[in-house]
Structure formats: structure tokens, C-alpha cells
Design an enzyme around this catalytic site. Structure first.
Site, PDB file in Angstrom:
ATOM      1  CG  ASP A  51      -2.310   0.528   0.898  1.00 41.28           C
ATOM      2  OD1 ASP A  51      -2.399   1.751   0.667  1.00 41.28           O
ATOM      3  OD2 ASP A  51      -3.280  -0.239   0.883  1.00 41.28           O
ATOM      4  CG  HIS A  96      -5.424   3.486   0.586  1.00 35.67           C
ATOM      5  ND1 HIS A  96      -5.103   2.147   0.493  1.00 35.67           N
ATOM      6  CD2 HIS A  96      -6.649   3.616   0.035  1.00 35.67           C
ATOM      7  CE1 HIS A  96      -6.095   1.505  -0.090  1.00 35.67           C
ATOM      8  NE2 HIS A  96      -7.061   2.370  -0.379  1.00 35.67           N
ATOM      9  CB  SER A 288      -9.618   0.409  -0.326  1.00 33.78           C
ATOM     10  OG  SER A 288      -9.027   0.632  -1.575  1.00 33.78           O
TER      11      SER A 288
END
Length: 648
Positions: A51, A96, A288
Site C-alpha cells: 500500500d 490509505h 479497499s
């Protein structure tokens, strides 16, 4: 009796409806509290997060005096197909990755923030996290950087890698369907290596509707290579906000997990870690968020089942995928979701509690077969040429040949695999284990080629050139029939990938390939090294429901059959363990662990007959420090366990 699995983390009661029912959202959850009755995660299980990085100093990632993020690598290419913006190579500037990591492994039961799915119990650490930073500050990643992150995640620690058992990738790209097959070689190789290394690769399904000839990669990579996770909403239904914004439906979706945070009251479905401060928390949504829910449950499954001293019997990627699918709750609305397995939500919303319960009895039994040779001289192997003679196949390529169009004769190989038969048990599902490293395993069947034609040459069928053996039926109570394919190659035409999709030029015919048989000649029994097939099976006995008792190992066992004893107890050295036995087996596996479940020793011991109903094995604690230990006696008829004290 069992303990209830609630957590004391501040945000857990009202803001983590994705894990358990809350007053606002009663059906959004994955039923995790029942799973926590079995395990809350173990530090020996490592999850790699591919990520934007992880804020490792976040307060909810600290256990004791150190972070549960045990390492990391910066994979972002300084210049390349992505923007290359990477202002802090070892930190998460985007946020994220920190959000994804929190769902999986934020420290649980620490009176802070949130409860990670596999975040431990507050007294012992949960799973370990490893940051594989492949997205830059803006949230873009080069395909080569993602591939590097997968390779580094798969590599053992001794070789400089993460040594992860689970990898989570909450990203992807919408591509032309044929570029997926032709132009994604480096990423395909990485996914293949993860599967061959028995690493469970969890990926998000995507968030957009697709047009014909579009695909999402890596969500639509080979089904056995990835656990592809779609999204569910705040009501536990299919995640769809509009006709263009939804959990991307496609045939490769395996299961669904929470992806929505819609709420008029401010209550949250998914709450996780923020990256702007070491005590920040944020809401999170879309697929996600769905993928790390599945990755967290996969980490719980491995924490419960895997044994470092018996790696061959640990959970394979196919096991994780099939077990999650078996116990998922069907999602039927809104369209395109429908009853049964569908492209929108796969088998449905994952059920962590039921999945963890299946890994130990008494009502469930799981079995891995030994490797079975595909030797055609054996009576259990039947080789049959596919009717129609040689055909033109588009073969996607792999570790053994280049992608292109081949003229070949296909051969079907059926193998009868012996499996145990347990009286009173029914087959829940059987599946082939295709992640066999460095073996020659059979390929999948040819399928009709329905894509746009290639210039000057149109193949009639397509072949996926990696192990795809499948179960086709029962031979008897004690056998299962599996099927795979081999191909005899005659000529080869190279596809020119430099031309725009979907039309590619075919070069002139080359010489016969160096390997005229892929993966091997099924009629030749002169060299059978590595020609192996393995099978997994889950069985169920409804008559054993309701008669179970939790053991100190977190297992569920029949209370009558689980009885065992030890003498002398305490002991200064050697002890004799007694248990009910039918003497069909000459030996039993004996395991010793500490009270918190850390393995001490596993060994096989001969079973001595004490009387017509009782057997005994010996165990030595002579070289162990004084203290309490847990023992397990494992035979084909069950698992018995108890405590054993060592004194000086």
C-alpha cells in the site's frame, strides 16, 4: 462454556459495525466475536500490506514497547510510470495504507481506539504487520513496483524478504481484457510466485462498473492466485451507490466484506487508523476496506490452525478461499446480486465465527492428502485424448513457455485419490491444492476462445498454463477423482504485443517448441519426479453438534472423546499420557505448547495398549523449565488434550 469475544477498545461499541452488530447497524458485520473465542491472532503470523506505507508509531499499533509493524520496504520507483512523488519513503503520507493496516492488526483490547481483527487480546500480541510501500504519496503505483512488493513479501526473512503468510493489496487498474493476459507479465509472475509459495494474496474487487472487454487487475488474475473481495454495504447487502459506482462485479469475486460507511446519524461501519497524528482515527470505505477484513480473518485462521513444526499441513491459499466461501452468508440484493454465488458478491458476506469454528471439531474435520503421483502406469491414472484432434489454442504462457498461439493435442488425465472415510461425516467440499512449488502439475481444461480475433490467425480455444487440477467427483467412500490436462505442442505463433489492443499481429510459424509436452507427457512413466496432485477435504457430522467443550487450545472437542490423563502429574521428567484408543494406528502425534499456545515440541510416539479401550504414549519434560504445559494427543479418531506440570 466460552468467554464472549467483545473488545474494550473505545471506538469498538459504536463505530466498528463491520465487526459486530451495533444499535445503528445490525447486519453489516462479519461476525468476528465468535472467531475471537477461538483466537485473536498470533505474532508468528505476518501480514504484508502492499500500500502507501503504514504509520508505525500510531498509538494503536504499539504492543508493549514496540510497534506491531515489524518491518518495511520502500518499493516506490523514484521515476517511472507513476508520479514518483515519495516525500517520506518509510512513512505513509497518503493515509490509505495505515487505514488498511488498522483493520487487520490494530492492537485489540488495549482501551484505545479500535480493535483490529487479528490484533491480539491485550495480553498477548496479535499478528505482525509488514509495510510494503508500493504506492506513492498521490496514491499511484507502477506495475513493476507492485510486483517487487509481492516478491519481497513472499521471500523468507533469511533472504531479505517479509516472510509473510498473507498479503493484502487494496488497489488495481481497469485494463483492456487482452492486455491483462498479454502485457502484465511481471505482475503475473509475482502473483504466480505468491501462490506457489502458499501465500494467501488478498485483493480488492474494484469500485467501478466495467464495459465489455474491460477487466480489473489483479482482481481478475487467476482465481487460485488471489482471494478477490467485493464489497457489502451498511445493511449487509451488495455495495452499490449508483450504476457506475459499486463493488465491481466480475466472475473472479470470491467473497464480500464491509465497504460502506453511509450513516445519517454519524455512526460508522468501518472505523480505522488515521495517518495525520499518532492518535488519529478515520472512517474508511469501498473495496479497499473490504479486502483487509478478509485478510484479517485469513490471519485469524492461520493463527488458529497453522503449526510451525508441521508446515506441510498448514492452510494453503485454496483452503482459505474455500473455507471463507463455504461459510459466507449469501447476499441477494440489490441487483446484480442474486441468490447463490454471483459476480457481484461471490459466495457472500464472510462469517468469521463459522469459518474459525470449522477448523476444529468435533463436528468438522479437515484433511490434506499426501502428494499423489500422476504416473500413467498406476491403475488410478487414466489418460484420454480430447476428441477433435489437434486445435489452435491461445496459451497465456507461464513459467514453462511463452504466451502465444499453439497447435496442440490436449489430453485429459483423471487420477483417483485415496481419502479417509469418517463414519457419520458428510463431505462439505473437496478442492485441489494447486500451489505446489517446483512440481509438474497438470493444467486446466481448454475453454472456448470468445475474444476478438488476432490478425491473420484466430485460435479456437484458450488454455491457462498453470496448475488448475479440479475435483470432478467421488470414486467411492474412500476415493475422490480429480482431473487435469496435458498438451502435446506441434507449432507456435508469436503474438506481436506492440500493436494496439484488441488486434495483434501473428508472426510466421516458429520451429517446434523446445518442450513439445506441457507440462509433461502423461503417457510416459520413465520420469515421474514432481508429477503430484494434492487434495483438501472438509467433512461435517451433524450428530456431533451441541456436545462440544472448549479446550485450553481454543479447540472444540467432543467432551467424551476428548478425555485424557497424565501420570505422574506433576512430573520431574517423563510422564505417561492415557487416552481412549482403538489401536488402528501404531503411533500418535504428541504436541507440547506453553499455556499461551507457543509450540514447544511435536513428535510421534508409539501407542502402548493399556487395556481394550485405553492407549498410552510417553512424553518427556526433562529438558524443559519448571511450569505448566499443554499437551495434545492426535490420532485419526480425534484430539485429546490436557495440562501437565513440570517441577524441579
Amino acid at each position: 462454556m466460552t468467554l464472549t469475544g467483545a473488545a474494550n477498545d473505545n471506538n469498538y461499541p459504536n463505530s466498528q459495525a463491520s465487526l459486530h452488530p451495533t444499535a445503528t447497524f445490525t447486519n453489516a458485520h462479519i461476525n468476528v466475536e465468535g472467531a475471537w473465542d477461538h483466537t485473536t491472532g498470533k505474532s508468528g503470523i505476518k501480514v504484508g500490506v502492499l500500500d502507501s506505507g503504514i504509520r508505525a508509531d500510531h498509538e494503536d499499533l504499539q504492543f508493549g514497547n514496540q510497534s506491531v509493524v515489524v518491518g518495511g520496504k520502500n518499493e516506490v520507483t523514484p521515476t517511472g510510470s507513476n508520479s514518483g512523488t515519495n516525500t517520506n519513503p518509510l512513512q505513509d503520507v497518503n493515509g490509505h495504507g495505515t487505514a488498511v493496516a488498522g483493520i487487520i492488526g490494530a492492537v485489540r483490547n488495549n482501551n484505545l481506539g479500535i480493535a483490529g481483527i487479528a490484533g491480539g487480546n491485550g495480553t498477548t500480541q496479535g499478528v505482525s504487520l509488514y509495510s510494503l510501500k508500493c504506492f506513492d504519496d498521490t496514491g499511484l503505483a507502477a506495475m513493476s513496483d507492485v510486483a517487487s512488493a509481492i516478491f519481497d513479501g513472499v521471500l523468507p526473512v533469511s533472504a531479505g524478504g517479509a516472510g509473510a503468510q498473507v498479503l493484502n493489496f487494496s488497489g488495481g487498474e481497469i485494463v483492456d481484457g487482452y492486455r491483462l493476459f498479454l502485457d502484465y507479465g511481471v505482475l503475473t509472475d509475482a502473483l504466480r510466485q505468491a501462490h506457489l509459495s502458499k501465500v494467501t494474496m488478498v485483493v480488492s474487487a474494484g469500485n467501478n462498473a466495467l464495459t465489455p472487454w474491460q477487466a480489473v487487475y489483479p482482481a481478475q488474475a487467476r482465481d487460485s492466485w488471489t482471494l478477490t473481495v467485493g464489497g457489502s454495504d451498511q445493511n449487509g447487502n451488495y455495495f452499490k451507490e449508483s450504476n457506475s459506482f459499486m463493488s465491481t462485479p466480475h466472475p473472479f469475486v470470491d467473497v464480500a466484506a464491509p465497504a460502506s460507511n453511509t450513516s445519517a446519524t454519524g455512526a460508522q461501519t468501518v472505523n480505522t487508523l488515521g495517518h495525520t497524528a499518532p492518535n488519529s482515527y478515520v472512517s474508511f470505505r469501498r473495496t479497499s476496506a473490504a479486502a483487509p477484513h478478509a485478510a484479517g480473518v485469513a490471519a485469524l485462521m492461520m493463527s488458529q490452525y497453522n503449526n510451525p513444526s508441521l508446515p506441510a499441513d498448514n492452510l494453503w491459499p485454496e483452503d482459505v478461499e474455500n473455507l471463507l466461501e463455504i461459510f459466507a452468508r449469501d447476499i441477494t440484493t440489490p441487483a446484480p446480486a442474486q441468490a447463490g454465488v454471483d459476480d457481484a458478491s461471490g459466495a457472500g458476506l464472510i462469517n468469521a465465527s463459522a469459518t474459525l469454528r470449522s477448523l476444529y471439531g468435533p463436528m468438522y474435520r479437515m484433511y490434506h492428502s499426501p502428494a499423489i503421483s500422476a504416473d500413467p502406469s498406476l491403475p488410478n491414472v487414466v489418460v484420454t485424448p480430447v476428441p477433435g484432434g489437434a486445435k489452435n489454442y491461445y496459451m497465456e504462457g507461464g513459467t514453462r513457455l511463452f504466451p502465444g498461439i499453439y497447435n496442440a493435442q490436449a489430453y485429459k488425465v483423471q487420477i483417483t485419490v485415496p481419502v479417509p472415510y469418517y463414519a457419520g461425516f458428510y463431505d462439505v467440499r473437496l478442492w485441489a491444492l494447486n500451489g505446489i512449488e517446483q512440481t509438474k502439475s497438470l493444467f486446466g481444461p481448454p475453454v472456448p476462445f470468445t475474444g476478438p480475433g488476432f490478425t491473420n490467425y484466430t485460435p479456437t480455444e484458450m488454455v491457462t498454463m498453470e496448475p488448475e487440477v479440479r475435483v470432478v467427483g467421488r470414486g467411492s467412500k474412500t476415493t475422490v477423482i480429480v482431473e487435469g490436462y496435458a498438451y502435446q505442442l506441434f507449432d507456435y505463433k508469436r503474438v506481436n504485443k506492440l500493436l494496439p489492443a484488441p488486434t495483434y499481429e501473428i508472426s510466421t510459424t516458429r520451429a517446434t517448441p523446445a518442450m513439445p509436452w506441457i507440462p509433461f507427457n502423461p503417457n510416459d512413466n520413465t520420469s515421474q519426479d514432481g508429477r503430484a496432485v494434492r487434495l483438501a477435504m472438509l467433512t461435517y457430522n451433524p450428530n456431533r453438534e451441541g456436545v462440544s467443550a472448549r479446550s485450553a487450545f481454543g479447540e472444540t472437542e467432543d467432551s467424551a472423546e476428548a478425555m485424557a490423563g497424565a501420570y505422574p502429574n506433576p512430573t520431574t521428567g517423563q510422564a505417561t499420557l492415557y487416552f481412549p484408543a482403538d489401536f488402528a494406528e501404531p503411533s500418535a502425534q504428541v504436541q507440547l505448547t506453553t499455556l499461551d499456545g507457543q509450540p514447544v515440541r511435536t513428535e510421534k510416539q508409539p501407542i502402548a495398549r493399556q487395556d481394550d479401550r485405553t492407549g498410552a504414549v510417553q512424553v518427556s519434560l526433562a529438558n524443559l523449565p519448571a511450569g505448566l504445559y499443554l499437551y495434545r494427543i492426535i490420532t485419526g479418531t480425534g484430539v485429546r488434550q490436557g495440562r501437565l506440570a513440570k517441577v524441579d
